[in-house]
Design a protein around this motif. Structure first.
Motif, PDB file in Angstrom:
ATOM      1  N   MET A   1       0.836  -1.178   0.000  1.00 57.56           N
ATOM      2  CA  MET A   1       0.000   0.000   0.000  1.00 57.56           C
ATOM      3  C   MET A   1       0.884   1.246   0.000  1.00 57.56           C
ATOM      4  O   MET A   1       1.918   1.273   0.645  1.00 57.56           O
ATOM      5  N   ILE A   2       0.450   2.270  -0.686  1.00 50.74           N
ATOM      6  CA  ILE A   2       1.180   3.535  -0.740  1.00 50.74           C
ATOM      7  C   ILE A   2       0.824   4.360   0.489  1.00 50.74           C
ATOM      8  O   ILE A   2      -0.355   4.528   0.824  1.00 50.74           O
ATOM      9  N   SER A   3       1.840   4.872   1.156  1.00 51.33           N
ATOM     10  CA  SER A   3       1.634   5.656   2.376  1.00 51.33           C
ATOM     11  C   SER A   3       0.916   6.962   2.076  1.00 51.33           C
ATOM     12  O   SER A   3       1.181   7.622   1.070  1.00 51.33           O
ATOM     13  N   ASN A   4       0.050   7.336   2.978  1.00 55.05           N
ATOM     14  CA  ASN A   4      -0.650   8.614   2.886  1.00 55.05           C
ATOM     15  C   ASN A   4       0.132   9.622   3.710  1.00 55.05           C
ATOM     16  O   ASN A   4      -0.081   9.749   4.913  1.00 55.05           O
TER      17      ASN A   4
ATOM     18  N   VAL B   1      11.858  15.256   1.227  1.00 59.98           N
ATOM     19  CA  VAL B   1      10.816  15.300   0.204  1.00 59.98           C
ATOM     20  C   VAL B   1      10.306  16.734   0.150  1.00 59.98           C
ATOM     21  O   VAL B   1       9.750  17.235   1.124  1.00 59.98           O
ATOM     22  N   GLU B   2      10.521  17.364  -0.985  1.00 57.62           N
ATOM     23  CA  GLU B   2      10.107  18.757  -1.139  1.00 57.62           C
ATOM     24  C   GLU B   2       8.832  18.908  -1.948  1.00 57.62           C
ATOM     25  O   GLU B   2       8.177  19.932  -1.898  1.00 57.62           O
ATOM     26  N   ARG B   3       8.501  17.849  -2.703  1.00 59.99           N
ATOM     27  CA  ARG B   3       7.305  17.890  -3.532  1.00 59.99           C
ATOM     28  C   ARG B   3       6.809  16.475  -3.723  1.00 59.99           C
ATOM     29  O   ARG B   3       7.600  15.534  -3.835  1.00 59.99           O
ATOM     30  N   ASP B   4       5.510  16.291  -3.733  1.00 58.00           N
ATOM     31  CA  ASP B   4       4.936  15.008  -4.107  1.00 58.00           C
ATOM     32  C   ASP B   4       3.622  15.237  -4.836  1.00 58.00           C
ATOM     33  O   ASP B   4       3.032  16.310  -4.761  1.00 58.00           O
ATOM     34  N   TYR B   5       3.212  14.254  -5.597  1.00 60.81           N
ATOM     35  CA  TYR B   5       1.927  14.289  -6.280  1.00 60.81           C
ATOM     36  C   TYR B   5       1.504  12.854  -6.491  1.00 60.81           C
ATOM     37  O   TYR B   5       2.303  11.941  -6.420  1.00 60.81           O
ATOM     38  N   GLU B   6       0.229  12.642  -6.743  1.00 60.93           N
ATOM     39  CA  GLU B   6      -0.239  11.270  -6.912  1.00 60.93           C
ATOM     40  C   GLU B   6      -1.357  11.184  -7.938  1.00 60.93           C
ATOM     41  O   GLU B   6      -2.005  12.181  -8.258  1.00 60.93           O
ATOM     42  N   PHE B   7      -1.547   9.994  -8.407  1.00 64.87           N
ATOM     43  CA  PHE B   7      -2.643   9.659  -9.310  1.00 64.87           C
ATOM     44  C   PHE B   7      -3.384   8.494  -8.680  1.00 64.87           C
ATOM     45  O   PHE B   7      -2.781   7.552  -8.188  1.00 64.87           O
ATOM     46  N   LEU B   8      -4.684   8.575  -8.656  1.00 64.20           N
ATOM     47  CA  LEU B   8      -5.517   7.503  -8.127  1.00 64.20           C
ATOM     48  C   LEU B   8      -6.688   7.306  -9.073  1.00 64.20           C
ATOM     49  O   LEU B   8      -7.554   8.176  -9.199  1.00 64.20           O
ATOM     50  N   LYS B   9      -6.691   6.187  -9.767  1.00 62.01           N
ATOM     51  CA  LYS B   9      -7.792   5.864 -10.683  1.00 62.01           C
ATOM     52  C   LYS B   9      -8.999   5.426  -9.865  1.00 62.01           C
ATOM     53  O   LYS B   9      -8.883   4.588  -8.987  1.00 62.01           O
TER      54      LYS B   9
END
Length: 106
Positions: free
Chosen positions: A1-4, A97-105
């Motif tokens: 699972m990807i951490s929130n 970590v200075e930036r993050d983004y995600e995609f969730l279908k």
């Protein structure tokens, strides 16, 4: 699972490893360390993957939280056992970590 994880900045500890053939006690210690990490102040989450190498990434609020985890007595005991029995090679990297983004279908 990807951490929130929360919005950046935060820190990632990347643990890359190559295991030995000794498996005795490894799974139990790994479970114990994962459970213990969850209890640490400043811990944000963890992700794991394995193939020829194992990769564990843990996320932390700040460098002090990482330092406390590294110096935690039970974690130090696990590190020593890992060096003695379970790992041929490992490398630890700490990154901000200075930036993050995600995609969730959906």
């Amino acid at each position: 699972m990807i951490s929130n994880t929360p919005p950046p900045p935060y820190y990632a500890v990347i643990f890359s490893s190559v295991r030995t053939t000794d498996c005795v006690g490894y799974a139990e210690m790994n479970t114990l360390m994962n459970e213990l990490a969850l209890e640490q102040d400043g811990f944000l989450g963890m992700e794991n993957a394995s193939s020829e190498i194992g990769i564990s990434i843990s996320y932390w609020n700040d460098l002090e939280a990482i330092k406390r985890w590294k110096n935690h007595l039970e974690h130090q005991e696990a590190q020593a056992e890992g060096q003695k029995r379970w790992y041929k090679h490992y490398k630890v990297r700490i990154a901000k970590v200075e930036r993050d983004y995600e995609f969730l279908k959906k």
